[in-house]
Write a protein that holds these residues in place. Structure first.
Motif, mmCIF file in Angstrom:
data_model
loop_
_atom_site.group_PDB
_atom_site.id
_atom_site.type_symbol
_atom_site.label_atom_id
_atom_site.label_comp_id
_atom_site.label_asym_id
_atom_site.label_seq_id
_atom_site.Cartn_x
_atom_site.Cartn_y
_atom_site.Cartn_z
ATOM 1 N N ALA A 83 58.591 -39.866 40.971
ATOM 2 C CA ALA A 83 59.433 -38.836 40.365
ATOM 3 C C ALA A 83 58.841 -38.291 39.064
ATOM 4 O O ALA A 83 58.889 -37.094 38.795
ATOM 5 N N LEU A 84 58.261 -39.193 38.259
ATOM 6 C CA LEU A 84 57.873 -38.792 36.908
ATOM 7 C C LEU A 84 56.783 -37.731 36.863
ATOM 8 O O LEU A 84 56.822 -36.827 36.028
ATOM 9 N N LEU A 261 58.219 -34.704 28.583
ATOM 10 C CA LEU A 261 58.151 -35.513 29.794
ATOM 11 C C LEU A 261 56.766 -36.115 29.995
ATOM 12 O O LEU A 261 56.624 -37.193 30.555
ATOM 13 N N PHE A 262 55.746 -35.385 29.536
ATOM 14 C CA PHE A 262 54.395 -35.929 29.624
ATOM 15 C C PHE A 262 54.325 -37.278 28.913
ATOM 16 O O PHE A 262 53.710 -38.229 29.405
ATOM 17 N N ALA A 263 54.973 -37.378 27.761
ATOM 18 C CA ALA A 263 54.952 -38.639 27.009
ATOM 19 C C ALA A 263 55.602 -39.756 27.826
ATOM 20 O O ALA A 263 55.167 -40.908 27.795
ATOM 21 N N GLU A 264 56.622 -39.391 28.591
ATOM 22 C CA GLU A 264 57.302 -40.381 29.420
ATOM 23 C C GLU A 264 56.389 -40.809 30.586
ATOM 24 O O GLU A 264 56.293 -41.990 30.914
ATOM 25 N N TRP A 265 55.761 -39.822 31.183
ATOM 26 C CA TRP A 265 54.811 -40.109 32.263
ATOM 27 C C TRP A 265 53.690 -41.008 31.758
ATOM 28 O O TRP A 265 53.324 -42.000 32.403
ATOM 29 N N PHE A 266 53.151 -40.667 30.597
ATOM 30 C CA PHE A 266 52.081 -41.471 30.018
ATOM 31 C C PHE A 266 52.553 -42.903 29.778
ATOM 32 O O PHE A 266 51.826 -43.869 30.031
ATOM 33 N N ALA A 267 53.783 -43.039 29.296
ATOM 34 C CA ALA A 267 54.302 -44.365 28.953
ATOM 35 C C ALA A 267 54.329 -45.281 30.171
ATOM 36 O O ALA A 267 53.966 -46.457 30.093
#
Lengths: 431, 431
Positions: A83-84, A261-267
């Motif tokens: 999903a991310l 959201l990129f930061a969330e994906w990266f995390a």
């Protein structure tokens, strides 16, 4: 993409990386690059992710989604890597990111409310599960399907499925003659953003998935045996070196709302790939300039256990701040919002350097499909590099399996070692 | 509210807190409680925040917003403490959280897109800045005002201002005869959620701000000289003890979509208040069950430098998973989405304990106005307690000031010590 490690050097920051240390590391980068290049060549598990820019065929995705491109909304039913990536792409590139809705949790209230707010006859369904058995995804999909049926909307006309060749989802595809997209071979979910796993909603919203893949391809071409010639490797190598010197936290702070959201994906990429064998940086997500006035207090004056990664596009939209006759605001006159945001960015990097705290800058030319593709690919390559340098198994996630088995056991009602551990878990309540 | 520290005890986890250590800490909690109680009594700076449940008069807020309660949307223009609390409350309690839109960043694209998507004649404006001079807020407000004017919409009919008694915003209030709400005395922005700073949008959306304040009041009544009688202090004391033993990261993971913003609010409160003098835990935000399949890998198998805080409401909406005839999904049959989510929660806590990693559980009876008020207040009290135990200045944020001056200097074009540092900041580029 440009990486600036100036504020992470030993002469500036503590922890910091000395230049001779970088030179020594560069030899290890060369060896790691060989391993990575060989893994790509052989299509080995995990390394195969770096081949997606050339192997993903956008026309296959466009063809599969063709029946649903008239939909105003698309709801993705998936979790984690399923999903991310998709969320990251539409959040960054869609004019109206609200057209892509995600069901990646099993919160009953949220599901109910989300579905109630959508015009179902105008909402495509994107189901993603590699195995076709992921509990959260399947439970949600069963609820979604029933909700469509109850509303008298034919979900089979609106559904696109991305899954492997067998399993309940694949069976469903056959039963109902749904468009199915494959999951790429040898690519863990969290590394699959640049495949159908991450690109279906973007294709439904007619975003530039071709540009995304070509940007990723450009970043792939930049990989080489030296960190000095490869921004992705430079980023990975510096993170690795800083972690070795005590930076257990990597705070990732994009200065662009579209990259939140990129930061969330990266995390999730960073944590799940590198959090192993007692090591791995904790990714902390932040957003500039918003969080600058809170988190920065900790980053500048707290423990020396972290590094900050700032990310920005060089080009920004032109939105001038209107003139005002208030003296105390005169410094804003003639400014542009983008200038203000960039001033905050520059001030943050300088203020970290001034306090001797390590920061790394990542700059994109602009935040378009190419720029985003480059960024996503580079971060995947950086993650893999860190895994090589740290000598860990980047592509597995053994520590999450226990919890999955436990949750499954709890639901099925059978007693297992895991459910017993859950039942007997320690408790000391304060009411 | 209930706090369970069982999985953070020394017999379970490393780092962990031994019971005799807790007993010793309890004496220090008693002393800290005296300081806090005296600070509240005198209305001292910061401590005054804990008096908000009784001092905030919801009827004053309701009266001020009365002219705009017909609006379908409300856009909050503020940053940091002036936006996050408000966002947290509406995200948790509104049926349609999308009715509250936040402009808490100066990203030109985002501002432009957000305003273009709103029906301005039906959108109230909530401007919040204590000083009335915050650069981001004022710049955004000038843009918002002009956008309304360009669209022929009278912004003065739709605006509510929360600001101090002087400054450009207060002047504006007088010029245009706008409703003004005061900022509470002696309360730093990040502690101001339970005042007009955090409650105006909730009042415009007709949410139960009275219940929120009474829930907070109940948590206030729970504060006492022993951690064993006060969930808020128990939480703070355990975080402090774990930090002392090496848990530099506090991963906050609510198992409820509506609390995703709460984790963000907590992160700024914790980081900005406690990130000082070389100490302070880094708050890492996560969301259960979504992040459980990625972050949990790191939490269970990474460095022993963190604790996990899980939060959940005990009651959940009833959404059964429809029956299916696929064998491999039979364990889902008869389950409810809420049960699935709770199974994941239980599995996460047990899996952390099983791996010897410290976790603390926070449970609310239900996620309503009272429950949220209790949670917000308890976390503020916990933060203040940690500040007392660590002997730091909880209510200041000296390390963010440098960056603010630098950004201001960059915009005004005058050369200052800060702008010189920015101009000369270290750079080592890899392209």
């Amino acid at each position: 993409m440009h990486v600036d490690i100036g504020a992470a050097l030993g002469e500036v920051a503590e922890p910091g990386v000395d230049e001779d240390e970088l030179d020594a590391l560069d030899e290890r980068v060369a060896t790691a690059h060989e391993t990575i290049a060989a893994g790509r060549e052989n299509g080995d598990f995990g390394y195969a992710a770096l081949n997606l820019p050339e192997e993903t065929d956008p026309s296959v995705i466009r063809e599969a989604v063709e029946p649903v491109t008239d939909a105003e909304y698309v709801v993705t039913v998936g979790i984690g890597g399923s999903a991310l990536g998709a969320k990251t792409v539409t959040a960054a590139l869609a004019d109206r990111p609200d057209r892509h809705v995600i069901l990646d949790n099993v919160d009953p209230e949220h599901i109910e409310r989300t579905l109630a707010a959508l015009p179902l006859e105008d909402t495509a369904i994107n189901v993603v599960s590699k195995s076709g058995t992921t509990a959260e995804t399947l439970a949600n999909f069963l609820v979604v399907r029933e909700t469509y049926e109850d509303a008298g909307v034919d979900w089979t006309e609106l559904t696109v499925v991305t899954t492997g060749e067998s399993g309940p989802l694949a069976q469903l595809v056959e039963e109902h003659d749904l468009p199915r997209l494959p999951v790429p071979d040898g690519v863990p979910g969290r590394f699959a953003a640049l495949s159908s796993v991450g690109l279906v909603p973007a294709a439904i919203l007619d975003l530039d998935i071709e540009g995304l893949l070509s940007g990723a391809g450009a970043a792939a071409d930049d990989l080489g045996p030296s960190l000095y010639d490869s921004p992705a490797y430079a980023y990975g190598a510096v993170c690795y070196a800083l972690e070795e010197r005590g930076a257990g936290v990597n705070a990732v702070m994009p200065y662009a709302e579209r990259l939140e959201l990129f930061a969330e994906w990266f995390a999730q990429l960073w944590a799940e790939s590198l959090g192993k064998d007692g090591r791995g940086q904790t990714p902390a997500r932040a957003l500039g300039a918003t969080d600058q006035h809170s988190q920065l207090q900790l980053y500048r004056a707290g423990p020396r256990d972290k590094m900050v990664t700032v990310v920005r596009p060089r080009e920004r939209a032109d939105v001038p701040v209107p003139e005002t006759d208030h003296d105390s605001l005169s410094y804003l006159s003639g400014a542009d919002l983008g200038q203000l945001l960039d001033a905050e960015y520059d001030a943050t990097v300088a203020s970290l350097a001034q306090a001797g705290r390590p920061a790394v800058e990542i700059e994109l030319e602009r935040l378009d499909a190419e720029g985003l593709g480059e960024l996503l690919f580079a971060m995947e390559a950086a993650t893999i590099l860190v895994g090589e340098l740290a000598d860990i198994e980047t592509f597995t996630q053994p520590a999450v399996e226990w919890g999955k088995r436990a949750a499954r056991g709890l639901l099925s009602g059978e007693e297992t070692e895991e459910t017993k551990t859950v039942a007997e878990r320690p408790s000391y309540r304060i009411d």
